[in-house]
Design an enzyme around this catalytic site. Structure first.
Site, short mmCIF file in Angstrom:
data_model
loop_
_atom_site.label_atom_id
_atom_site.label_comp_id
_atom_site.label_asym_id
_atom_site.label_seq_id
_atom_site.Cartn_x
_atom_site.Cartn_y
_atom_site.Cartn_z
N GLY A 166 29.00 51.98 105.18
CA GLY A 166 28.71 51.00 104.45
C GLY A 166 27.09 50.92 104.03
N VAL A 222 12.09 62.02 104.00
CA VAL A 222 11.75 63.13 102.96
C VAL A 222 10.03 63.32 103.19
CG1 VAL A 222 11.39 63.53 100.50
CG2 VAL A 222 13.57 62.66 101.61
N ARG A 267 32.89 57.14 102.79
CA ARG A 267 33.53 57.26 103.91
C ARG A 267 34.40 58.58 103.69
NH1 ARG A 267 32.41 52.43 106.31
NH2 ARG A 267 32.46 50.70 104.85
N ASP A 296 27.89 53.23 113.59
CA ASP A 296 28.49 53.79 114.60
C ASP A 296 29.66 55.29 114.43
OD1 ASP A 296 30.48 51.99 113.82
OD2 ASP A 296 30.80 51.58 115.88
N THR A 310 22.84 49.43 109.05
CA THR A 310 24.33 48.64 108.79
C THR A 310 23.89 47.12 108.92
OG1 THR A 310 26.36 48.04 109.88
CG2 THR A 310 24.58 49.06 111.25
N ASP A 356 25.55 44.85 109.49
CA ASP A 356 26.33 43.89 110.61
C ASP A 356 25.43 43.84 112.18
OD1 ASP A 356 28.44 43.71 109.10
OD2 ASP A 356 29.39 45.33 109.73
N ASP A 375 25.80 45.78 114.65
CA ASP A 375 26.81 46.28 115.64
C ASP A 375 26.49 47.42 116.41
OD1 ASP A 375 27.45 47.83 113.38
OD2 ASP A 375 29.39 47.11 113.42
N ARG A 418 33.19 41.85 110.57
CA ARG A 418 34.66 42.11 111.13
C ARG A 418 34.60 41.97 112.65
NH1 ARG A 418 35.55 46.24 107.11
NH2 ARG A 418 36.15 45.09 105.34
N GLY A 475 21.39 25.50 109.54
CA GLY A 475 21.77 24.49 110.16
C GLY A 475 23.30 23.97 109.95
N ARG A 481 25.44 42.51 100.79
CA ARG A 481 24.93 43.92 101.07
C ARG A 481 23.82 44.27 100.17
NH1 ARG A 481 27.82 47.02 104.22
NH2 ARG A 481 29.94 46.99 104.52
P1 ATP Z 1 29.49 50.68 108.73
O1 ATP Z 1 30.03 50.28 110.06
O2 ATP Z 1 28.16 50.15 108.38
O3 ATP Z 1 30.47 50.85 107.59
P2 ATP Z 1 30.00 53.18 109.79
O4 ATP Z 1 28.89 54.70 109.92
O5 ATP Z 1 30.32 52.94 111.07
O6 ATP Z 1 29.26 52.27 108.89
P3 ATP Z 1 32.54 54.52 109.21
O7 ATP Z 1 33.25 54.20 108.02
O8 ATP Z 1 32.98 53.95 110.50
O9 ATP Z 1 31.35 53.60 108.84
O10 ATP Z 1 32.09 55.93 109.31
C1 ATP Z 1 31.46 56.69 108.35
C2 ATP Z 1 32.24 57.93 108.25
O11 ATP Z 1 31.49 58.80 109.20
C3 ATP Z 1 33.44 58.45 108.34
O12 ATP Z 1 34.15 58.13 106.90
C4 ATP Z 1 33.49 59.52 108.80
O13 ATP Z 1 33.38 60.66 107.73
C5 ATP Z 1 32.68 59.65 109.61
N1 ATP Z 1 33.15 59.36 111.06
C6 ATP Z 1 33.66 58.22 111.52
N2 ATP Z 1 34.09 58.23 112.69
C7 ATP Z 1 34.12 59.39 113.23
C8 ATP Z 1 34.37 60.31 114.38
N3 ATP Z 1 35.08 59.85 115.38
N4 ATP Z 1 34.23 61.57 114.31
C9 ATP Z 1 33.84 62.05 113.51
N5 ATP Z 1 33.33 61.67 112.32
C10 ATP Z 1 33.50 60.27 111.92
#
Ligand code: ATP
Length: 323
Positions: free
Chosen positions: A11, A24, A72, A103, A125, A127, A129, A171, A185, A256
């Site tokens: 995200g 960069v 993703r 993560d 992110t 969140d 989190d 979530r 508040g 966002r």
């Molecule tokens: P947000 O939680 O802010 O959306 P995020 O990085 O956690 O960010 P995800 O959709 O969980 O978002 O992961 C982004 C991309 O990272 C996934 O589409 C995938 O390509 C890769 N990814 C996620 N989990 C794994 C994993 N366990 N191993 C390898 N690649 C992963």
């Protein structure tokens, strides 16, 4: 390290552009080639990238979203997908990579590091989190956006003596709801981490404050809260129980977007700079974190194993004073 790549994944979050800019500029000033990879791991597998220079990142520090786009990528969750990405890195000559995301993206960065492409993650992110990190890029801006939006909702809620139920993002995590809820508040704040008896917490609390003369109410609900149905149904339930006309608002994707706050721009600049300096030393499998207002870095797996709990004292304070 002669050439590094930078990508944004998962995200999007306000401040990602400021982080790209820092990566960069630090890379170029350190004498490296920096490749900008479009659409996260999807673009990496497809080889969708271009060489960036100091001017490629002009006029982006104040912009929300990400100039490199985000995605993703299911394929990257598989070993074949990661192997394809490694092959592309070898072909292009990418010696290391900065991955800006959440993560999930860091698990991808760890996989790549294991296969010989050192990666450093930057937490981007809204969140907040990421367990090992006090503040993630985008979180501060999102909280301020929620505050602005709910302040507006409050004007009309007050004029009509209503109750507004406002759903915010989160979530699995109630950071946005708790901090923004305290800042605006809110009479009640519902977060996924704290299971409550709704009747007791929300309805009784509203009835109690009604007796003290309160006539309008804001209830903040994180989207991951279970047991209340959707927010429209929840608002109807509140109206039925309390007699207060109740309306639901889902803030949605407005949270966002927007220009990043000072805090997010500074954090993104510090983290982007740190990430490149880690790579310069040939180190991978790290994420940059902010702990107690200091920037440091941790092993990705160690960082992801850490637990992050909601600030219960802040929750207590919110409940004690928003009455
Ligand atoms: P947000 O939680 O802010 O959306 P995020 O990085 O956690 O960010 P995800 O959709 O969980 O978002 O992961 C982004 C991309 O990272 C996934 O589409 C995938 O390509 C890769 N990814 C996620 N989990 C794994 C994993 N366990 N191993 C390898 N690649 C992963």
């Amino acid at each position: 390290m002669k050439t590094i790549g930078v990508l944004t994944s998962g995200g999007d979050a306000p401040g990602m552009n400021a982080a790209i800019r820092a990566v960069v500029r630090t890379g170029c000033e350190s004498g490296m080639r920096v490749m900008g990879i479009r659409r996260g791991f999807k673009g990496l597998i497809a080889g969708d990238m271009y060489e960036m220079n100091l001017r490629s990142v002009s006029d982006i520090i104040h912009r929300g979203g990400t100039m490199l786009y985000s995605a993703r990528c299911q394929e990257f969750n598989t070993e074949e997908g990661v192997d394809k990405a490694v092959e592309v890195c070898r072909e292009v000559g990418l010696d290391g990579m900065v991955v800006i995301g959440g993560d999930g993206s860091f698990r991808g960065a760890a996989d790549l590091s294991k296969k010989g492409i050192p990666c450093v993650g930057i937490p981007g992110t809204i969140d907040n989190d990421i367990s090992s990190c006090d503040y993630t890029i985008g979180y501060d801006t999102a909280m301020n956006t929620i505050m602005d939006m709910v302040d507006r909702i409050r004007d009309t809620t007050e004029s009509h003596h209503r109750c507004s139920v406002v759903e915010v993002m989160g979530r699995n995590s109630g950071y946005l709801a708790l901090n923004a809820g305290l800042a605006i508040g809110a009479t009640c704040i519902l977060v996924p981490e704290i299971k409550l008896d709704i009747e007791h917490y929300v309805i009784e609390r509203m009835r109690r404050t009604q007796k003290t003369g309160k006539e309008h109410f804001i209830i903040i609900v994180a989207e991951g809260v279970e047991g209340i149905g959707n927010v429209d149904a929840f608002a109807s339930y509140i109206e039925k129980c309390t007699g207060v006309e109740s309306r639901a608002t889902i803030l949605g994707h407005v949270q966002r977007g927007g220009s990043p706050s000072v805090r997010d721009r500074v954090l993104a600049s510090e983290m982007g700079n740190r990430a490149v300096h880690i790579l310069i030393n040939g180190i991978g499998n790290r994420i940059v974190v902010s702990q107690n207002d200091k920037i440091s870095d941790l092993d990705i797996h160690e960082a992801l194993r850490m637990k992050k709990s909601i600030d219960l004292d802040l929750y207590r304070i919110a409940n004690e004073i928003s009455i």
